[in-house]
Design an enzyme around this catalytic site. Structure first.
Site, PDB file in Angstrom:
ATOM      1  CD  GLU A   1      -1.354  -2.406   1.950  1.00  0.00           C
ATOM      2  OE1 GLU A   1      -2.156  -3.280   2.285  1.00  0.00           O
ATOM      3  OE2 GLU A   1      -0.119  -2.519   2.156  1.00  0.00           O
TER       4      GLU A   1
ATOM      5  CB  CYS B   1      -0.795   0.400   5.128  1.00  0.00           C
ATOM      6  SG  CYS B   1       0.789  -0.360   4.691  1.00  0.00           S
TER       7      CYS B   1
END
Length: 154
Positions: free
Chosen positions: A55, A86
């Site tokens: 991510e 993330c």
């Protein structure tokens, strides 16, 4: 729904290809207005960077592609449940939605769950596994200095 399935399949295929290169099984896409802005895979093993999650590599690439740290209006599609780092980065970037394929429950038997980190972070600082302390500084003008210089440059 059809596009969501397609984006998740693409994230999974990125993860699968990353496995083939000796990486961890995670892939992600950043989508805005139906277009793929950027993709990323987990590069922890390739770079020895513990923050190189799929991510994060995808949002870094998207920010470069858009020439802005603001990813407002974007959706991230990830092969696995994004970790707290993330999730925080996506919030800071203004990502409006996150969709993921595999849950922490599915990843747990393979050592790929971040549920314990979520649980630890939900506790007050004093009860978390990492020692966290606030040590106030007598002279705390750092932020004012930054704001003054930012305003001068505007």
């Amino acid at each position: 729904m059809q596009n969501e399935e397609r984006y998740l399949r693409e994230a999974i295929e990125l993860a699968r290809a990353n496995i083939g290169r000796g990486g961890r099984p995670f892939g992600a896409l950043v989508i805005r207005d139906g277009a793929v802005i950027a993709t990323g895979v987990n590069e922890i093993l390739a770079t020895n960077d513990p923050t190189a999650h799929a991510e994060l590599t995808a949002i870094r690439a998207a920010s470069r592609a858009l020439g802005s740290p603001d990813l407002g209006g974007c959706t991230v599609y990830a092969s696995g449940h994004p970790c707290p780092m993330c999730m925080a980065a996506m919030r800071l970037a203004g990502v409006r939605e996150v969709v993921f394929a595999y849950s922490n429950d599915v990843g747990a038997p393979f050592g790929l769950s971040t549920a314990a980190i979520y649980e630890d972070l939900a506790k007050p600082f004093a009860e978390q596994s990492m020692n966290i302390r606030h040590l106030p500084q007598a002279r705390s003008d750092l932020y004012a200095e930054w704001a003054h210089l930012r305003d001068q440059r505007a």
